[in-house]
Design a protein around this motif. Structure first.
Motif, PDB file in Angstrom:
ATOM      1  N   TYR A 170      -0.856  -7.790  -0.090  1.00  0.00           N
ATOM      2  CA  TYR A 170      -0.093  -6.552   0.008  1.00  0.00           C
ATOM      3  C   TYR A 170       1.178  -6.720   0.832  1.00  0.00           C
ATOM      4  O   TYR A 170       2.202  -6.093   0.543  1.00  0.00           O
ATOM      5  CB  TYR A 170      -0.974  -5.453   0.610  1.00  0.00           C
ATOM      6  CG  TYR A 170      -0.333  -4.092   0.603  1.00  0.00           C
ATOM      7  CD1 TYR A 170      -0.220  -3.372  -0.582  1.00  0.00           C
ATOM      8  CD2 TYR A 170       0.172  -3.529   1.771  1.00  0.00           C
ATOM      9  CE1 TYR A 170       0.373  -2.114  -0.606  1.00  0.00           C
ATOM     10  CE2 TYR A 170       0.760  -2.280   1.759  1.00  0.00           C
ATOM     11  CZ  TYR A 170       0.858  -1.571   0.572  1.00  0.00           C
ATOM     12  OH  TYR A 170       1.460  -0.336   0.557  1.00  0.00           O
ATOM     13  N   SER A 171       1.149  -7.564   1.841  1.00  0.00           N
ATOM     14  CA  SER A 171       2.310  -7.751   2.709  1.00  0.00           C
ATOM     15  C   SER A 171       3.060  -9.045   2.413  1.00  0.00           C
ATOM     16  O   SER A 171       3.843  -9.510   3.242  1.00  0.00           O
ATOM     17  CB  SER A 171       1.871  -7.741   4.179  1.00  0.00           C
ATOM     18  OG  SER A 171       1.300  -6.483   4.526  1.00  0.00           O
ATOM     19  N   LEU A 177       0.544 -13.193   4.492  1.00  0.00           N
ATOM     20  CA  LEU A 177      -0.678 -12.743   3.846  1.00  0.00           C
ATOM     21  C   LEU A 177      -1.690 -12.434   4.926  1.00  0.00           C
ATOM     22  O   LEU A 177      -1.703 -13.059   5.988  1.00  0.00           O
ATOM     23  CB  LEU A 177      -1.254 -13.832   2.919  1.00  0.00           C
ATOM     24  CG  LEU A 177      -0.334 -14.452   1.874  1.00  0.00           C
ATOM     25  CD1 LEU A 177      -1.107 -15.506   1.075  1.00  0.00           C
ATOM     26  CD2 LEU A 177       0.236 -13.391   0.954  1.00  0.00           C
ATOM     27  N   GLY A 178      -2.560 -11.481   4.647  1.00  0.00           N
ATOM     28  CA  GLY A 178      -3.592 -11.202   5.635  1.00  0.00           C
ATOM     29  C   GLY A 178      -4.216  -9.846   5.456  1.00  0.00           C
ATOM     30  O   GLY A 178      -3.744  -9.012   4.673  1.00  0.00           O
ATOM     31  N   TYR A 198      10.591 -11.564  -8.601  1.00  0.00           N
ATOM     32  CA  TYR A 198       9.719 -11.104  -9.696  1.00  0.00           C
ATOM     33  C   TYR A 198       8.257 -11.304  -9.342  1.00  0.00           C
ATOM     34  O   TYR A 198       7.404 -10.471  -9.667  1.00  0.00           O
ATOM     35  CB  TYR A 198      10.085 -11.861 -10.971  1.00  0.00           C
ATOM     36  CG  TYR A 198       9.122 -11.720 -12.112  1.00  0.00           C
ATOM     37  CD1 TYR A 198       8.979 -10.512 -12.793  1.00  0.00           C
ATOM     38  CD2 TYR A 198       8.365 -12.805 -12.532  1.00  0.00           C
ATOM     39  CE1 TYR A 198       8.097 -10.383 -13.851  1.00  0.00           C
ATOM     40  CE2 TYR A 198       7.482 -12.682 -13.597  1.00  0.00           C
ATOM     41  CZ  TYR A 198       7.353 -11.474 -14.255  1.00  0.00           C
ATOM     42  OH  TYR A 198       6.484 -11.370 -15.304  1.00  0.00           O
ATOM     43  N   PHE A 199       7.957 -12.407  -8.665  1.00  0.00           N
ATOM     44  CA  PHE A 199       6.570 -12.697  -8.293  1.00  0.00           C
ATOM     45  C   PHE A 199       6.150 -11.995  -7.002  1.00  0.00           C
ATOM     46  O   PHE A 199       4.957 -11.925  -6.710  1.00  0.00           O
ATOM     47  CB  PHE A 199       6.369 -14.206  -8.151  1.00  0.00           C
ATOM     48  CG  PHE A 199       6.427 -14.947  -9.453  1.00  0.00           C
ATOM     49  CD1 PHE A 199       5.337 -14.957 -10.304  1.00  0.00           C
ATOM     50  CD2 PHE A 199       7.577 -15.602  -9.837  1.00  0.00           C
ATOM     51  CE1 PHE A 199       5.377 -15.626 -11.513  1.00  0.00           C
ATOM     52  CE2 PHE A 199       7.643 -16.276 -11.052  1.00  0.00           C
ATOM     53  CZ  PHE A 199       6.532 -16.288 -11.897  1.00  0.00           C
ATOM     54  N   GLY A 200       7.101 -11.493  -6.222  1.00  0.00           N
ATOM     55  CA  GLY A 200       6.747 -10.778  -5.004  1.00  0.00           C
ATOM     56  C   GLY A 200       7.371 -11.326  -3.745  1.00  0.00           C
ATOM     57  O   GLY A 200       7.073 -10.861  -2.646  1.00  0.00           O
ATOM     58  N   LEU A 214       4.928  -8.769  -9.247  1.00  0.00           N
ATOM     59  CA  LEU A 214       3.627  -9.169  -9.778  1.00  0.00           C
ATOM     60  C   LEU A 214       2.567  -9.208  -8.675  1.00  0.00           C
ATOM     61  O   LEU A 214       1.431  -8.767  -8.877  1.00  0.00           O
ATOM     62  CB  LEU A 214       3.756 -10.543 -10.442  1.00  0.00           C
ATOM     63  CG  LEU A 214       2.674 -10.940 -11.435  1.00  0.00           C
ATOM     64  CD1 LEU A 214       2.576  -9.942 -12.577  1.00  0.00           C
ATOM     65  CD2 LEU A 214       2.938 -12.347 -11.963  1.00  0.00           C
ATOM     66  N   LEU A 215       2.947  -9.742  -7.523  1.00  0.00           N
ATOM     67  CA  LEU A 215       2.035  -9.772  -6.378  1.00  0.00           C
ATOM     68  C   LEU A 215       2.484  -8.706  -5.380  1.00  0.00           C
ATOM     69  O   LEU A 215       3.658  -8.662  -5.012  1.00  0.00           O
ATOM     70  CB  LEU A 215       2.059 -11.153  -5.711  1.00  0.00           C
ATOM     71  CG  LEU A 215       1.629 -12.318  -6.597  1.00  0.00           C
ATOM     72  CD1 LEU A 215       1.826 -13.653  -5.862  1.00  0.00           C
ATOM     73  CD2 LEU A 215       0.190 -12.161  -7.057  1.00  0.00           C
TER      74      LEU A 215
END
Length: 276
Positions: A170-171, A177-178, A198-200, A214-215
């Motif tokens: 989410y972050s 990440l976490g 595009y992927f995040g 996407l993510l």
């Protein structure tokens, strides 16, 4: 003023494209079901109404200077994000009702690309890069390709794993990440360009007025797919019951409503501003 009229005209020309997508998706949704799942339409309609109110307040706060500290704080953020979560989860839940997810996804993805092109031409100060239609189109195509493998995963396990991955990623856009206080910081090289966005992993200076990479959002979409499989059609019969037909009508025209709501809201506020 000329730019406002031009933007509305462009959105009007897109109406036919969105209507075509919507008719196709709704038709697929009810295929082989013996009737509509009315509560799903009504939930989608309720989520749209929620979004209309949120965006109307956004215009009032950021365009007309309305003072609303709660709106720009954590409460407003929770309101905005919860609407997105429901919309994307519900989109994934409804996907297994239909057929040909790759073809449908490609069509929706192209519509998202068209929205990007139009906003770059008509509203370059508010471009849409990788908006919700691009996300949904990509998620539908990926699901179509990966479905044989996804079907091998126990649905309840798949739902739980996807929700966990959604929370974990989410972050990602903020560099880590976490979950909770546990974090893994990501290398800055990931945040390189528009492709990584595009992927995040959006680079510094990237801006989109409607950004759903996407993510992590594909995991929420897949959670909806697994939730559908976990429930099974035999448990969905209560969803045929209608509670509010007006919301159902709005939900059945969700893409057209999504397309038109901001120009309509902005136009009404312009009229009220001129009158009062």
């Amino acid at each position: 003023a000329g730019g406002d009229y031009r933007s509305c005209a462009v959105f009007g020309r897109l109406l036919y494209w969105y209507g075509t997508i919507e008719r196709g998706m709704n038709g697929m949704q009810t295929e082989k079901t013996g009737g509509r799942y009315a509560l799903l339409d009504e939930l989608r309609g309720f989520d749209l109404l929620n979004m209309f109110v949120y965006h109307a307040l956004w215009d009032l706060v950021f365009l007309y200077g309305l003072k609303a500290e709660w709106y720009t704080g954590w409460l407003g953020r929770l309101w905005q994000q919860s609407g997105c979560w429901i919309f994307i989860l519900l989109s994934g839940f409804c996907l297994p009702f239909g057929r040909h997810p790759v073809q449908r996804g490609a069509f929706v993805f192209c519509a998202g690309a068209a929205v990007t092109a139009v906003t770059l031409l008509a509203m370059p100060q508010q471009p849409v890069w990788f908006g919700v239609l691009t996300l949904l189109g990509t998620a539908m195509m990926l699901t179509g390709v990966l479905q044989p493998f996804m079907r091998r995963v126990p649905p309840v396990l798949g739902f739980g794993v996807c929700m966990g991955l959604f929370a974990l990623f989410y972050s990602a856009g903020e560099g880590w990440l976490g979950i909770g206080s546990w974090r893994i910081f990501l290398p800055s090289q990931l945040y390189a360009n528009y492709l990584t966005a595009y992927f995040g992993f959006a680079p510094k200076g990237f801006y989109s007025s409607d950004y759903f990479p996407l993510l992590p959002w594909v995991f929420l979409f897949w959670a909806g797919v697994f939730l559908h499989w976990a429930l099974g059609r035999h448990r969905m019969e209560p969803l045929r019951r209608s509670v509010c037909p007006a919301l159902g009508w709005l939900g059945r025209h969700s893409l057209v409503a999504y397309l038109l709501h901001q120009p309509v809201i902005y136009g009404l506020l312009l009229i009220l501003d001129k009158l009062f």
